[in-house]
Design a protein around this motif. Structure first.
Motif, short mmCIF file in Angstrom:
data_model
loop_
_atom_site.label_atom_id
_atom_site.label_comp_id
_atom_site.label_asym_id
_atom_site.label_seq_id
_atom_site.Cartn_x
_atom_site.Cartn_y
_atom_site.Cartn_z
N ASN A 115 0.81 -1.22 0.00
CA ASN A 115 0.00 0.00 0.00
C ASN A 115 0.85 1.27 0.00
O ASN A 115 0.65 2.15 -0.86
CB ASN A 115 -0.97 -0.02 1.18
N PRO A 116 1.80 1.44 0.93
CA PRO A 116 2.59 2.67 0.88
C PRO A 116 3.46 2.78 -0.37
O PRO A 116 3.72 3.89 -0.86
CB PRO A 116 3.45 2.59 2.15
N ALA A 117 3.92 1.65 -0.90
CA ALA A 117 4.73 1.70 -2.11
C ALA A 117 3.90 2.00 -3.34
O ALA A 117 4.36 2.66 -4.28
CB ALA A 117 5.48 0.38 -2.29
N MET A 118 2.65 1.53 -3.34
CA MET A 118 1.81 1.66 -4.51
C MET A 118 1.59 3.11 -4.91
O MET A 118 1.50 3.44 -6.09
CB MET A 118 0.46 0.99 -4.26
N SER A 119 1.52 4.02 -3.91
CA SER A 119 1.16 5.40 -4.23
C SER A 119 2.17 6.04 -5.17
O SER A 119 1.80 6.60 -6.22
CB SER A 119 1.02 6.23 -2.95
N SER A 120 3.45 5.98 -4.84
CA SER A 120 4.46 6.60 -5.72
C SER A 120 4.78 5.73 -6.92
O SER A 120 5.08 6.23 -8.01
CB SER A 120 5.73 6.92 -4.93
N ARG A 151 12.97 5.47 -2.37
CA ARG A 151 13.53 4.28 -3.02
C ARG A 151 12.96 4.09 -4.42
O ARG A 151 13.68 3.74 -5.36
CB ARG A 151 13.22 3.04 -2.17
N ILE A 152 11.65 4.30 -4.55
CA ILE A 152 10.99 4.04 -5.83
C ILE A 152 11.43 5.04 -6.88
O ILE A 152 11.63 4.69 -8.06
CB ILE A 152 9.46 4.02 -5.64
N ALA A 153 11.61 6.30 -6.49
CA ALA A 153 12.11 7.29 -7.44
C ALA A 153 13.47 6.87 -7.98
O ALA A 153 13.74 6.99 -9.19
CB ALA A 153 12.18 8.66 -6.78
#
Length: 315
Positions: A115-120, A151-153
């Motif tokens: 869930n928190p990773a999905m947003s970005s 991290r995702i960026a």
């Protein structure tokens, strides 16, 4: 069955009996819930403040989780808008809104991180045409979703990632996650530091909104070297307030585009298309997540806790 049950929007869920849901549709599958994360989205669901709330009570909160089906397979699932969420012993999922996890996957890590990773992740991969080498500013980078966004960026190929947040101790941890610079929000130096570090950013990922977003926008716009260079502002969260009084001059002074990212602006098929790749990153360790397990029976006590670790309820 036992579940966390919301009977009124002005009190926390309570652990009590709730009717066991029954699968009825062609693609529905009953699963035993193995792990369900307590996300900000779930809190707003439980207090009736989320923009998708229908006001229906009683309800079992929980928008996603990991469950085990009759075939013994572990699945990460996203639930549609339903009164029978994932914070229960059993729920019913739509198999088309789920992904089978690889053998050895940690269900707690997946339930905590998706869930928190999905947003970005979805914002950068589906909401805009992000290009490797672009610079990113993250407002609200010290929360769970913001830390993931750093991290995702980088995973998406960002050149510079400027992380801005209020908690100085949490900010100090972000360079190890990929942040090239950090800025503390809410100080007398914030505007100058943001202007120096991120005035020429290509993308802003905003989890705060409200006045801090206005202040950050003004800081960036007034110091932007090339006003014709596109600036895309992705609005995801509103921790600092639901509204922001954007000066009209800011919209005219630079090539600025506001984009919202969330339910509605991104369709279910787009979310689902990203699940396998994101699950792979979480299960392979590419996106480490800090999680703390709590027995579902202790939902009342855990609900009031504030922690940098994502709470995950387990049977």
């Amino acid at each position: 069955m036992k579940a966390a049950v919301v009977t009124t929007f002005d009190s926390v869920p309570r652990y009590q009996d709730f009717p066991t849901p029954v699968a009825a549709g062609e693609h529905e599958l009953p699963v035993e819930v193995v792990a369900a994360g307590l996300h900000p989205r779930v809190r707003s669901q439980a207090n009736g403040s989320h923009y998708t709330s229908t006001g229906e009570l009683p309800l079992v909160p929980g928008v996603d989780g990991v469950g085990c089906g009759p075939d013994g397979q572990l699945r990460y699932f996203l639930l549609p808008e339903t009164a029978v969420g994932s914070m229960a012993e059993t729920t019913v999922i739509d198999t088309r809104r789920s992904v089978v996890l690889p053998e050895g996957a940690d269900p707690v890590a997946v339930a905590a991180g998706m869930n928190p990773a999905m947003s970005s992740w979805v914002a950068l991969r589906r909401r805009i045409e992000f290009q490797a080498g672009q610079d990113v500013l993250i407002l609200g980078a010290t929360g769970s979703s913001g830390r993931m966004a750093v991290r995702i960026a980088k995973l998406c190929g960002a050149n510079r990632v400027v992380a801005a947040g209020r908690d100085p101790r949490a900010l100090a941890e972000l360079p190890a996650l990929g942040a090239t610079e950090t800025v503390q929000l809410g100080t007398e130096q914030t505007a100058e530091q943001l202007a120096k570090a991120a005035s020429d950013a290509d993308v802003v990922i905003d989890y705060v909104w409200g006045q801090p977003a206005v202040d950050a926008l003004v800081a960036l716009v007034t110091r932007r070297e090339d006003p014709c260079k596109p600036l895309t502002w992705i609005e995801i969260g509103s921790m600092a307030g639901p509204t922001a009084a954007i000066p009209s001059a800011a919209l005219r002074a630079v090539r600025l585009q506001f984009v919202g990212s969330g339910q509605g602006s991104i369709g279910p098929r787009e979310y689902l298309a990203e699940l396998p790749a994101l699950a792979k990153e979480l299960t392979s360790g590419g996106l480490p997540v800090e999680a703390r397990t709590v027995p579902l029976a202790k939902v009342e006590q855990a609900w009031a806790e504030q922690s940098s670790q994502r709470i995950v309820f387990v049977p």
